[in-house]
Scaffold this motif. Structure first.
Motif, PDB file in Angstrom:
ATOM      1  N   ASN A  79      -7.497  34.446  -2.061  1.00 16.57           N
ATOM      2  CA  ASN A  79      -8.453  34.503  -0.894  1.00 16.57           C
ATOM      3  C   ASN A  79      -9.427  33.798  -0.682  1.00 16.57           C
ATOM      4  O   ASN A  79     -10.462  33.883  -1.873  1.00 16.57           O
ATOM      5  N   ILE A  80      -9.465  32.600   0.080  1.00 14.59           N
ATOM      6  CA  ILE A  80     -10.194  31.228  -0.064  1.00 14.59           C
ATOM      7  C   ILE A  80     -10.907  30.767   1.231  1.00 14.59           C
ATOM      8  O   ILE A  80     -11.035  30.518   2.568  1.00 14.59           O
ATOM      9  N   GLY A  81     -12.595  31.411   0.969  1.00 16.73           N
ATOM     10  CA  GLY A  81     -13.222  31.207   2.231  1.00 16.73           C
ATOM     11  C   GLY A  81     -12.526  32.664   3.754  1.00 16.73           C
ATOM     12  O   GLY A  81     -12.805  31.335   4.737  1.00 16.73           O
ATOM     13  N   GLY A  82     -11.993  32.773   3.438  1.00 21.77           N
ATOM     14  CA  GLY A  82     -11.408  33.589   5.070  1.00 21.77           C
ATOM     15  C   GLY A  82     -10.088  33.549   4.819  1.00 21.77           C
ATOM     16  O   GLY A  82      -9.481  34.184   5.492  1.00 21.77           O
ATOM     17  N   ASP A  83      -9.704  32.704   4.484  1.00 20.69           N
ATOM     18  CA  ASP A  83      -8.028  32.156   4.578  1.00 20.69           C
ATOM     19  C   ASP A  83      -7.302  33.081   3.787  1.00 20.69           C
ATOM     20  O   ASP A  83      -8.080  33.093   2.060  1.00 20.69           O
ATOM     21  N   ILE A  84      -6.310  33.560   4.133  1.00 20.68           N
ATOM     22  CA  ILE A  84      -5.593  34.352   2.599  1.00 20.68           C
ATOM     23  C   ILE A  84      -4.424  34.177   2.718  1.00 20.68           C
ATOM     24  O   ILE A  84      -3.693  34.259   3.727  1.00 20.68           O
ATOM     25  N   VAL A  85      -3.719  33.939   1.800  1.00 20.49           N
ATOM     26  CA  VAL A  85      -1.826  34.353   1.519  1.00 20.49           C
ATOM     27  C   VAL A  85      -1.614  35.409   0.549  1.00 20.49           C
ATOM     28  O   VAL A  85      -2.983  35.285  -0.157  1.00 20.49           O
TER      29      VAL A  85
END
Length: 179
Positions: free
Chosen positions: A74-80
């Motif tokens: 999770n980086i700043g709300g973008d999630i993989v």
């Protein structure tokens, strides 16, 4: 921000980010653009650049830790998410406060999720085709196979009209969205 004097492209990675922008600019008719402020404005790789970094970090982490059951990055709300499924809460744009009830929850496995909108960061979205502020939707969340695709779709859904944005999602294999 990327200046015009940055040609030739200094790295393979930056070339791949620029290629992603070219692809999504074409697919969205200019809604997603390397020039998010409009024609003749500075180039900016922030949105898809961040998503590219997340995708590459997930690949590197998976390779470095073979045998792990799952990965959530999770980086700043973008999630993989890779491997084991995770339940991801989607913020209600009408109640974006910490500890507020989520709008919904999405079970994510071997996919990425990104949300765009004005509910948390204010009016920061522009229609690159016109250079005018544009946030037709206060929030849009997209799920796709990778973070670059999810980010591009979430942004397009906020800037474009509902029909145009949702048709783009429908034409994207494996993508889903909430606007």
């Amino acid at each position: 921000r990327l200046s015009e004097s940055d040609d030739p492209v200094p790295s393979r990675e930056l070339a791949e980010v620029l290629s992603a922008y070219a692809y999504w600019t074409e697919r969205t008719g200019g809604i997603v653009s390397l020039r998010p402020g409009g024609p003749n404005t500075p180039r900016n790789v922030d949105a898809l650049g961040k998503a590219y970094v997340i995708d590459r970090a997930a690949i590197a982490a998976s390779a470095a830790a073979s045998g792990i059951e799952g990965l959530l990055l999770n980086i700043g709300g973008d999630i993989v998410v890779r491997g084991r499924a995770c339940e991801i809460a989607v913020t209600d744009p009408g109640a974006p406060h910490d500890n507020a009830r989520s709008l919904t929850r999405i079970r994510l496995q071997n996919a990425a999720i990104a949300t765009s909108g004005t509910y948390a960061r204010g009016a920061h979205l522009f229609d690159p085709r016109t250079g005018q502020p544009a946030a037709i939707a206060s929030s849009a969340t997209a799920v796709a196979r990778d973070a670059v695709t999810a980010n591009a779709l979430a942004t397009a859904l906020c800037v474009a009209g509902a029909d145009e944005g949702l048709q783009l999602v429908e034409r994207t294999t494996g993508a889903e969205a909430l606007r």
